[in-house]
Design an enzyme around this catalytic site. Structure first.
Site, PDB file in Angstrom:
ATOM      1  N   ARG A  46       0.814  -1.219   0.000  1.00  0.00           N
ATOM      2  CA  ARG A  46       0.000   0.000   0.000  1.00  0.00           C
ATOM      3  C   ARG A  46       0.855   1.280   0.000  1.00  0.00           C
ATOM      4  NH1 ARG A  46      -3.130  -3.579  -0.602  1.00  0.00           N
ATOM      5  NH2 ARG A  46      -5.292  -3.673   0.122  1.00  0.00           N
ATOM      6  N   SER A  69     -10.257   0.055   3.600  1.00  0.00           N
ATOM      7  CA  SER A  69      -9.458  -0.170   4.816  1.00  0.00           C
ATOM      8  C   SER A  69      -8.895   1.146   5.319  1.00  0.00           C
ATOM      9  CB  SER A  69      -8.293  -1.103   4.524  1.00  0.00           C
ATOM     10  OG  SER A  69      -8.755  -2.336   4.049  1.00  0.00           O
ATOM     11  N   GLU A  93      -3.877   3.966   6.759  1.00  0.00           N
ATOM     12  CA  GLU A  93      -3.585   3.680   5.353  1.00  0.00           C
ATOM     13  C   GLU A  93      -4.035   4.806   4.417  1.00  0.00           C
ATOM     14  OE1 GLU A  93      -3.745   2.692   1.516  1.00  0.00           O
ATOM     15  OE2 GLU A  93      -5.669   2.242   2.445  1.00  0.00           O
TER      16      GLU A  93
HETATM   17  N1  EPU Z   1     -10.904 -10.130  10.146  1.00  0.00           N
HETATM   18  C1  EPU Z   1     -11.643 -10.214  11.294  1.00  0.00           C
HETATM   19  N2  EPU Z   1     -12.604  -9.293  11.523  1.00  0.00           N
HETATM   20  C2  EPU Z   1     -12.885  -8.303  10.644  1.00  0.00           C
HETATM   21  C3  EPU Z   1     -12.134  -8.223   9.461  1.00  0.00           C
HETATM   22  C4  EPU Z   1     -11.136  -9.148   9.230  1.00  0.00           C
HETATM   23  O1  EPU Z   1     -11.437 -11.092  12.135  1.00  0.00           O
HETATM   24  O2  EPU Z   1     -13.784  -7.506  10.921  1.00  0.00           O
HETATM   25  C5  EPU Z   1      -9.834 -11.144   9.891  1.00  0.00           C
HETATM   26  C6  EPU Z   1     -10.334 -12.473   9.420  1.00  0.00           C
HETATM   27  O3  EPU Z   1      -9.516 -13.440  10.029  1.00  0.00           O
HETATM   28  C7  EPU Z   1     -10.063 -12.503   7.946  1.00  0.00           C
HETATM   29  C8  EPU Z   1      -8.811 -11.650   7.868  1.00  0.00           C
HETATM   30  O4  EPU Z   1      -8.980 -10.677   8.898  1.00  0.00           O
HETATM   31  O5  EPU Z   1      -9.851 -13.786   7.508  1.00  0.00           O
HETATM   32  C9  EPU Z   1      -8.625 -10.953   6.548  1.00  0.00           C
HETATM   33  O6  EPU Z   1      -9.807 -10.206   6.266  1.00  0.00           O
HETATM   34  P1  EPU Z   1     -10.157  -9.726   4.791  1.00  0.00           P
HETATM   35  O7  EPU Z   1      -9.994 -10.852   3.847  1.00  0.00           O
HETATM   36  O8  EPU Z   1     -11.465  -9.031   4.838  1.00  0.00           O
HETATM   37  O9  EPU Z   1      -8.984  -8.723   4.460  1.00  0.00           O
HETATM   38  P2  EPU Z   1      -8.228  -7.591   5.276  1.00  0.00           P
HETATM   39  O10 EPU Z   1      -6.872  -8.086   5.634  1.00  0.00           O
HETATM   40  O11 EPU Z   1      -9.066  -7.072   6.389  1.00  0.00           O
HETATM   41  C10 EPU Z   1      -7.096  -6.613   3.147  1.00  0.00           C
HETATM   42  C11 EPU Z   1      -6.979  -5.317   2.411  1.00  0.00           C
HETATM   43  C12 EPU Z   1      -8.258  -4.995   1.661  1.00  0.00           C
HETATM   44  C13 EPU Z   1      -8.507  -6.107   0.657  1.00  0.00           C
HETATM   45  C14 EPU Z   1      -8.599  -7.429   1.410  1.00  0.00           C
HETATM   46  C15 EPU Z   1      -8.696  -8.600   0.489  1.00  0.00           C
HETATM   47  C16 EPU Z   1      -5.418  -3.944   3.677  1.00  0.00           C
HETATM   48  C17 EPU Z   1      -5.230  -2.757   4.552  1.00  0.00           C
HETATM   49  N3  EPU Z   1      -6.670  -4.246   3.351  1.00  0.00           N
HETATM   50  O12 EPU Z   1      -8.084  -6.460   4.145  1.00  0.00           O
HETATM   51  O13 EPU Z   1      -8.034  -3.794   0.930  1.00  0.00           O
HETATM   52  O14 EPU Z   1      -9.695  -5.877  -0.075  1.00  0.00           O
HETATM   53  O15 EPU Z   1      -7.393  -7.630   2.206  1.00  0.00           O
HETATM   54  O16 EPU Z   1      -7.486  -8.772  -0.161  1.00  0.00           O
HETATM   55  O17 EPU Z   1      -4.439  -4.567   3.272  1.00  0.00           O
HETATM   56  C18 EPU Z   1      -8.244  -1.426   0.994  1.00  0.00           C
HETATM   57  O18 EPU Z   1      -7.018  -1.384   0.881  1.00  0.00           O
HETATM   58  O19 EPU Z   1      -8.946  -0.387   1.085  1.00  0.00           O
HETATM   59  C19 EPU Z   1      -8.890  -2.727   1.058  1.00  0.00           C
HETATM   60  C20 EPU Z   1     -10.208  -2.852   1.226  1.00  0.00           C
END
Ligand code: EPU
Length: 332
Positions: A160, A232, A328
């Site tokens: 990012r 995010s 971010e």
């Molecule tokens: N999780 C929770 N609770 C929540 C959210 C997430 O427990 O409320 C845990 C779960 O274990 C889940 C893991 O976090 O399995 C990962 O969650 P998710 O797949 O929703 O992804 P993220 O890590 O929260 C990142 C990116 C997103 C992107 C998704 C999918 C960042 C800062 N964010 O989110 O990007 O869409 O992965 O690849 O890296 C963005 O940058 O604006 C964005 C939305």
């Protein structure tokens, strides 16, 4: 050029602040015409406004990039290089590629924002980052008043982030981006947990991967047209293995992904949910009920209210997990 207008409709958080001057740019020529103005005033570039938090009125010039155009520059047996103007909408460009069966960006479907903004934070989702398809970009260098080309290495892409978010912040304006897309057979990336379940329902091709991603995103992320947000709000923190092992003793269920040597990435959404913030509302702002990494504006929020909530979350995460959560989105 317009004067004293509200930026509420130009940022997906829906924050109502004013800019002193505002101009929409439709071509490189438009940009060159205001070069002196840009050099002698404080200015800001806006694309889709989907990764910024506006915290106060701006007494300078806001420049909205709206230059359009998609053009295939070269084509070989296996790939194409396509030039996309900065003002194109990212998701519409993904649809353009899917219609023509060009692969590489299907996992990045439905990411809000413009093509010109994509390299700045090296957009990423579901195991793919812009970096993996990026060829080069053209920028207007404000110091030399000339157009320059940046190849992938020069962009210094990271998680990012890029040189445009750091050293070259406010020093260049991205005018177009060249991407390298694949023809068939596509190399697909479906290892990200939630895609696997979705994709099983349909034959494996880039169109169906995009469908699966769109459906996952729609189920978790709020539509900015309905509720103000910027995706995010924080980055997923990267911590040392030692730190992680210490956390495991108290939180054996903590999800994690391997990162660089001796480092582990933990999902900030999990940390925030664990602290009980998920779905909570604080006046005009809150934490999204389906994805704790997303802060939302219930309609009338000011940027500073979002920042107050962010600070509250950061303080709790630091206290309980000893992790410094990094914001971010770009604060303005
Ligand atoms: N999780 C929770 N609770 C929540 C959210 C997430 O427990 O409320 C845990 C779960 O274990 C889940 C893991 O976090 O399995 C990962 O969650 P998710 O797949 O929703 O992804 P993220 O890590 O929260 C990142 C990116 C997103 C992107 C998704 C999918 C960042 C800062 N964010 O989110 O990007 O869409 O992965 O690849 O890296 C963005 O940058 O604006 C964005 C939305």
């Amino acid at each position: 050029m317009k004067q004293n207008i509200s930026l509420k409709n130009y940022n997906t958080f829906g924050i109502d602040v004013k800019t002193k001057s505002f101009i929409s740019i439709k071509s490189k020529k438009d940009l060159l015409e205001i070069l002196d103005l840009i050099k002698n005033h404080s200015f800001r570039i806006l694309g889709g406004g989907s990764n910024i938090l506006l915290t106060k009125d701006f007494y300078g010039l806001t420049i909205l990039m709206q230059n359009k155009g998609i053009r295939v520059l070269s084509e070989s047996e296996n790939e194409i290089i396509v030039e996309v103007q900065a003002g194109e909408n990212w998701h519409e460009f993904v649809l353009w590629a899917l219609e023509r069966d060009y692969g590489g960006i299907e996992n990045l479907a439905l990411i809000p924002g413009s093509v010109g903004a994509a390299p700045i934070q090296n957009i990423g989702a579901y195991g793919v980052e812009l970096k993996s398809v990026f060829h080069s970009c053209k920028v207007l260098d404000l110091e030399s008043s000339s157009f320059k080309t940046f190849d992938k290495e020069a962009c210094e892409f990271g998680y990012r982030t890029s040189i445009f978010k750091n050293l070259l912040k406010e020093k260049i304006i991205i005018t177009s981006v060249n991407l390298r897309l694949q023809k068939k057979p596509h190399q697909t990336q479906t290892s990200y947990g939630s895609i696997q379940n979705e994709i099983k329902k349909r034959p494996l091709n880039i169109q169906n991967i995009a469908k699966a991603i769109i459906s996952i995103r729609k189920s978790k992320l709020p539509d900015p047209k309905e509720i103000g947000n910027c995706g995010s709000f924080f980055k997923n923190p990267v911590i040392t293995i030692q730190h992680f092992e210490k956390l495991l003793r108290t939180f054996p269920e903590i999800p994690h992904y391997p990162d660089k040597k001796n480092k582990v990435k933990v999902p900030a959404g999990w940390l925030i949910e664990k602290l009980g913030f998920k779905g909570k509302r604080y006046g005009n702002v809150g934490v999204h009920k389906k994805q704790a990494l997303v802060l939302i504006n219930y309609g009338q929020a000011e940027g500073k209210e979002v920042l107050e909530l962010a600070s509250k979350i950061q303080a709790q995460v630091l206290k309980v997990f000893m992790i410094k959560l990094e914001i971010e989105v770009t604060l303005m």
